[in-house]
Design an enzyme around this catalytic site. Structure first.
Site, PDB file in Angstrom:
ATOM      1  N   ARG A   1      -3.455   6.459   0.163  1.00  0.00           N
ATOM      2  CA  ARG A   1      -3.915   7.650   0.873  1.00  0.00           C
ATOM      3  C   ARG A   1      -2.898   8.318   1.777  1.00  0.00           C
ATOM      4  O   ARG A   1      -3.140   9.422   2.248  1.00  0.00           O
ATOM      5  CB  ARG A   1      -5.186   7.317   1.661  1.00  0.00           C
ATOM      6  CG  ARG A   1      -6.391   7.198   0.749  1.00  0.00           C
ATOM      7  CD  ARG A   1      -7.592   6.638   1.486  1.00  0.00           C
ATOM      8  NE  ARG A   1      -7.356   5.252   1.847  1.00  0.00           N
ATOM      9  CZ  ARG A   1      -8.239   4.481   2.475  1.00  0.00           C
ATOM     10  NH1 ARG A   1      -9.396   4.966   2.835  1.00  0.00           N
ATOM     11  NH2 ARG A   1      -7.956   3.229   2.747  1.00  0.00           N
TER      12      ARG A   1
ATOM     13  N   ARG B   1      -6.740  11.423  -7.284  1.00  0.00           N
ATOM     14  CA  ARG B   1      -7.944  10.612  -7.156  1.00  0.00           C
ATOM     15  C   ARG B   1      -9.225  11.434  -7.013  1.00  0.00           C
ATOM     16  O   ARG B   1     -10.324  10.888  -7.117  1.00  0.00           O
ATOM     17  CB  ARG B   1      -7.802   9.669  -5.954  1.00  0.00           C
ATOM     18  CG  ARG B   1      -7.039   8.371  -6.221  1.00  0.00           C
ATOM     19  CD  ARG B   1      -7.877   7.399  -7.045  1.00  0.00           C
ATOM     20  NE  ARG B   1      -9.269   7.425  -6.647  1.00  0.00           N
ATOM     21  CZ  ARG B   1      -9.755   6.853  -5.553  1.00  0.00           C
ATOM     22  NH1 ARG B   1      -8.973   6.165  -4.776  1.00  0.00           N
ATOM     23  NH2 ARG B   1     -11.026   6.959  -5.245  1.00  0.00           N
TER      24      ARG B   1
ATOM     25  N   ASP C   1      -6.389  -3.304  -7.472  1.00  0.00           N
ATOM     26  CA  ASP C   1      -6.989  -3.889  -6.279  1.00  0.00           C
ATOM     27  C   ASP C   1      -7.265  -5.364  -6.547  1.00  0.00           C
ATOM     28  O   ASP C   1      -7.402  -5.764  -7.710  1.00  0.00           O
ATOM     29  CB  ASP C   1      -8.288  -3.171  -5.898  1.00  0.00           C
ATOM     30  CG  ASP C   1      -8.706  -3.539  -4.480  1.00  0.00           C
ATOM     31  OD1 ASP C   1      -8.156  -2.961  -3.526  1.00  0.00           O
ATOM     32  OD2 ASP C   1      -9.533  -4.455  -4.324  1.00  0.00           O
TER      33      ASP C   1
ATOM     34  N   TYR D   1     -14.741 -12.108   0.254  1.00  0.00           N
ATOM     35  CA  TYR D   1     -15.528 -10.934  -0.146  1.00  0.00           C
ATOM     36  C   TYR D   1     -16.785 -11.347  -0.902  1.00  0.00           C
ATOM     37  O   TYR D   1     -17.862 -10.768  -0.722  1.00  0.00           O
ATOM     38  CB  TYR D   1     -14.690  -9.975  -1.001  1.00  0.00           C
ATOM     39  CG  TYR D   1     -13.701  -9.173  -0.182  1.00  0.00           C
ATOM     40  CD1 TYR D   1     -14.143  -8.185   0.687  1.00  0.00           C
ATOM     41  CD2 TYR D   1     -12.342  -9.411  -0.246  1.00  0.00           C
ATOM     42  CE1 TYR D   1     -13.258  -7.446   1.462  1.00  0.00           C
ATOM     43  CE2 TYR D   1     -11.440  -8.689   0.517  1.00  0.00           C
ATOM     44  CZ  TYR D   1     -11.901  -7.710   1.376  1.00  0.00           C
ATOM     45  OH  TYR D   1     -11.027  -6.993   2.135  1.00  0.00           O
TER      46      TYR D   1
ATOM     47  N   ARG E   1       0.813  -1.217   0.000  1.00  0.00           N
ATOM     48  CA  ARG E   1       0.000   0.000   0.000  1.00  0.00           C
ATOM     49  C   ARG E   1       0.848   1.270   0.000  1.00  0.00           C
ATOM     50  O   ARG E   1       0.455   2.287   0.569  1.00  0.00           O
ATOM     51  CB  ARG E   1      -0.962   0.026   1.209  1.00  0.00           C
ATOM     52  CG  ARG E   1      -2.007  -1.084   1.193  1.00  0.00           C
ATOM     53  CD  ARG E   1      -3.074  -0.781   0.160  1.00  0.00           C
ATOM     54  NE  ARG E   1      -4.053  -1.850   0.065  1.00  0.00           N
ATOM     55  CZ  ARG E   1      -5.215  -1.851   0.705  1.00  0.00           C
ATOM     56  NH1 ARG E   1      -5.559  -0.830   1.460  1.00  0.00           N
ATOM     57  NH2 ARG E   1      -6.042  -2.844   0.567  1.00  0.00           N
TER      58      ARG E   1
HETATM   59  O1  CP3 Z   1       0.059  -1.747  -2.408  1.00  0.00           O
HETATM   60  C1  CP3 Z   1      -0.151  -0.867  -3.264  1.00  0.00           C
HETATM   61  O2  CP3 Z   1       0.296   0.292  -3.179  1.00  0.00           O
HETATM   62  C2  CP3 Z   1      -0.913  -1.259  -4.518  1.00  0.00           C
HETATM   63  C3  CP3 Z   1      -2.289  -1.056  -4.450  1.00  0.00           C
HETATM   64  C4  CP3 Z   1      -3.226  -2.015  -3.705  1.00  0.00           C
HETATM   65  C5  CP3 Z   1      -4.533  -1.604  -3.372  1.00  0.00           C
HETATM   66  N1  CP3 Z   1      -5.211  -2.659  -2.889  1.00  0.00           N
HETATM   67  C6  CP3 Z   1      -5.033  -0.236  -3.589  1.00  0.00           C
HETATM   68  C7  CP3 Z   1      -6.183   0.223  -2.792  1.00  0.00           C
HETATM   69  C8  CP3 Z   1      -3.104  -3.354  -3.334  1.00  0.00           C
HETATM   70  C9  CP3 Z   1      -1.917  -4.278  -3.431  1.00  0.00           C
HETATM   71  C10 CP3 Z   1      -4.380  -3.749  -2.824  1.00  0.00           C
HETATM   72  C11 CP3 Z   1      -4.679  -5.120  -2.398  1.00  0.00           C
HETATM   73  C12 CP3 Z   1      -5.870  -5.354  -1.559  1.00  0.00           C
HETATM   74  N2  CP3 Z   1      -7.118  -4.825  -1.665  1.00  0.00           N
HETATM   75  C13 CP3 Z   1      -5.895  -6.308  -0.523  1.00  0.00           C
HETATM   76  C14 CP3 Z   1      -4.740  -7.165  -0.114  1.00  0.00           C
HETATM   77  C15 CP3 Z   1      -3.740  -6.380   0.646  1.00  0.00           C
HETATM   78  C16 CP3 Z   1      -4.098  -6.081   2.071  1.00  0.00           C
HETATM   79  O3  CP3 Z   1      -4.170  -4.892   2.379  1.00  0.00           O
HETATM   80  O4  CP3 Z   1      -4.318  -7.020   2.827  1.00  0.00           O
HETATM   81  C17 CP3 Z   1      -7.190  -6.299   0.041  1.00  0.00           C
HETATM   82  C18 CP3 Z   1      -7.681  -7.132   1.191  1.00  0.00           C
HETATM   83  C19 CP3 Z   1      -7.965  -5.360  -0.711  1.00  0.00           C
HETATM   84  C20 CP3 Z   1      -9.393  -5.010  -0.535  1.00  0.00           C
HETATM   85  C21 CP3 Z   1      -9.525  -3.558  -0.247  1.00  0.00           C
HETATM   86  N3  CP3 Z   1      -9.515  -2.584  -1.219  1.00  0.00           N
HETATM   87  C22 CP3 Z   1      -9.618  -2.908   1.006  1.00  0.00           C
HETATM   88  C23 CP3 Z   1      -9.696  -3.608   2.348  1.00  0.00           C
HETATM   89  C24 CP3 Z   1      -9.637  -1.528   0.770  1.00  0.00           C
HETATM   90  C25 CP3 Z   1      -9.616  -0.386   1.773  1.00  0.00           C
HETATM   91  C26 CP3 Z   1     -10.951   0.205   2.019  1.00  0.00           C
HETATM   92  C27 CP3 Z   1     -10.790   1.557   2.712  1.00  0.00           C
HETATM   93  O5  CP3 Z   1     -11.226   2.543   2.105  1.00  0.00           O
HETATM   94  O6  CP3 Z   1     -10.249   1.600   3.809  1.00  0.00           O
HETATM   95  C28 CP3 Z   1      -9.565  -1.343  -0.618  1.00  0.00           C
HETATM   96  C29 CP3 Z   1      -9.519  -0.045  -1.326  1.00  0.00           C
HETATM   97  C30 CP3 Z   1      -8.174   0.337  -1.780  1.00  0.00           C
HETATM   98  N4  CP3 Z   1      -7.323  -0.468  -2.485  1.00  0.00           N
HETATM   99  C31 CP3 Z   1      -7.571   1.608  -1.641  1.00  0.00           C
HETATM  100  C32 CP3 Z   1      -6.332   1.539  -2.276  1.00  0.00           C
HETATM  101  C33 CP3 Z   1      -5.326   2.648  -2.450  1.00  0.00           C
HETATM  102  C34 CP3 Z   1      -8.196   2.818  -0.973  1.00  0.00           C
HETATM  103  C35 CP3 Z   1      -9.058   3.464  -1.982  1.00  0.00           C
HETATM  104  C36 CP3 Z   1      -9.184   4.934  -1.713  1.00  0.00           C
HETATM  105  O7  CP3 Z   1      -8.193   5.661  -1.957  1.00  0.00           O
HETATM  106  O8  CP3 Z   1     -10.270   5.352  -1.326  1.00  0.00           O
END
Ligand code: CP3
Length: 347
Positions: free
Chosen positions: A32, A41, A77, A152, A28
């Site tokens: 953010r 974004r 994602d 999910y 990540r």
């Molecule tokens: O790591 C990186 O920088 C690459 C981007 C990345 C994202 N998601 C971007 C993202 C990666 C590798 C993921 C994987 C992902 N997504 C996982 C596995 C990794 C982990 O964290 O365990 C999981 C479980 C998800 C599912 C998911 N998508 C979640 C739990 C969330 C967060 C929800 C929140 O708003 O708190 C997302 C959204 C997400 N994926 C964001 C990002 C940058 C946030 C979106 C935003 O900016 O609003």
């Protein structure tokens, strides 16, 4: 792959070698915690941005430029390949992936068709563009592991206890294995497309596998994660396998076919190496909340991680889970500089 890319500290450590400095990137790292991410974004939904070549390229590059990390992870994602084949889902800010019709019956499996190149063309175009822009910095492709994706889909969204997921697993093993089998094919296809477009490593995220006992992991999940990792073995890129709270599963997760096992912050890396066994590198594992402590404390903990990581054949420094959105980006940059400059006591 060019020789400088092949000889990058990250790929060396993944192969079990000892590069001149410990390589570091952050799960990540694009997201953010970065003001430039929040700015780009603005006005674009998360999933829409994942399908826009220009945004994927720019957001992936942001942490590489700012922090000087040793690898980029492409901005996307785990639910993107599902969205690409038409599954009705969204990513809700502050919540995560939400599925319109949770999976409860065999009839619903028909929607999980194969991923075709045209479904993800804007994404593979971004990977190709990124590889050009990154030069000798490796790009990590990724996918969600079958269990985490299925969680999910079955729950309909994030879950604290994975109750409905386990209910399906225990009460209808046939449907369970059919669902995970489809997720394995989709994850494998998505990973292959990323590597064929130029990614030089892959990470399989089984974020929620730590909710399973070892016995349940072995019976209900491991065969499918093994299938994903096996399906990309011929591509010859390092395969990283990561989950949270997986201390009891580390050996099994390595055994599923990982070259590098990602470790969360609960298990010290030297202990993790004993659990995993020989022949695999490790990635991790500074607690992401450490970054809210004073710099001297962060660096003392980072030094402990590097020293413990010397027990491994190869060590890629990372956090034990993703960067928390409230993290001060300057603390991440300072940490990268510290890891790069640190000389382990046995060096
Ligand atoms: O790591 C990186 O920088 C690459 C981007 C990345 C994202 N998601 C971007 C993202 C990666 C590798 C993921 C994987 C992902 N997504 C996982 C596995 C990794 C982990 O964290 O365990 C999981 C479980 C998800 C599912 C998911 N998508 C979640 C739990 C969330 C967060 C929800 C929140 O708003 O708190 C997302 C959204 C997400 N994926 C964001 C990002 C940058 C946030 C979106 C935003 O900016 O609003």
């Amino acid at each position: 792959m060019t020789s400088t890319l092949t000889d990058s500290a990250f790929l060396q450590a993944c192969r079990g070698e000892r590069p001149a400095h410990t390589p570091v990137w952050f799960m990540r790292q694009a997201g953010r915690s970065l003001p430039e991410y929040l700015k780009i974004r603005e006005g674009t939904a998360m999933l829409d941005s994942c399908f826009r070549t220009d945004m994927v390229v720019e957001i992936t590059m942001q942490p590489v430029r700012r922090h000087g990390v040793d690898a980029a992870i492409f901005f996307s994602d785990i639910v993107v390949p599902l969205k690409a084949i038409g599954v009705d889902l969204d990513i809700v800010p502050g919540t995560g992936p939400v599925v319109a019709e949770p999976v409860r019956s065999a009839a619903q499996l028909a929607q999980f068709r194969d991923v075709e190149p045209d479904d993800v063309r804007t994404i593979t175009d971004a990977v190709t563009a990124l590889v050009g822009e990154l030069g000798s910095t490796p790009l990590i492709g990724f996918a969600g592991a079958p269990f985490t994706l299925a969680s999910y889909l079955v729950e309909g969204g994030p879950s604290r206890d994975h109750r409905l997921t386990k209910q399906l697993m225990y009460s209808d093993p046939e449907l369970w294995h059919a669902l995970l089998g489809r997720m394995a094919v989709i994850a494998g296809q998505f990973l292959r497309m990323q590597v064929e477009a130029g990614a030089s490593a892959i990470q399989l995220f089984d974020s929620w596998a730590g909710h399973l006992s070892l016995a349940d992991y072995e019976t209900y999940v491991k065969p499918h994660s093994t299938a994903v990792l096996e399906s990309v073995a011929d591509l010859g890129v390092p395969r990283i396998h990561f989950g949270v709270g997986t201390g009891e599963l580390l050996h099994a997760m390595g055994d599923a076919g990982a070259d590098v096992v990602g470790v969360d912050w609960r298990v010290p890396l030297d202990d993790a190496v004993t659990r995993i066994g020989p022949g695999r590198a490790v990635q991790g594992n500074l607690d992401p909340t450490t970054l809210f402590a004073p710099t001297e404390f962060v660096h003392a903990r980072a030094a402990e991680v590097i020293e413990a990581g010397r027990a491994a054949e190869g060590h890629v420094f990372n956090l034990g889970h993703g960067v928390l959105p409230a993290t001060d980006p300057d603390a991440l940059t300072r940490l990268v500089d510290f890891v790069h400059a640190y000389q382990p006591s046995d060096a």
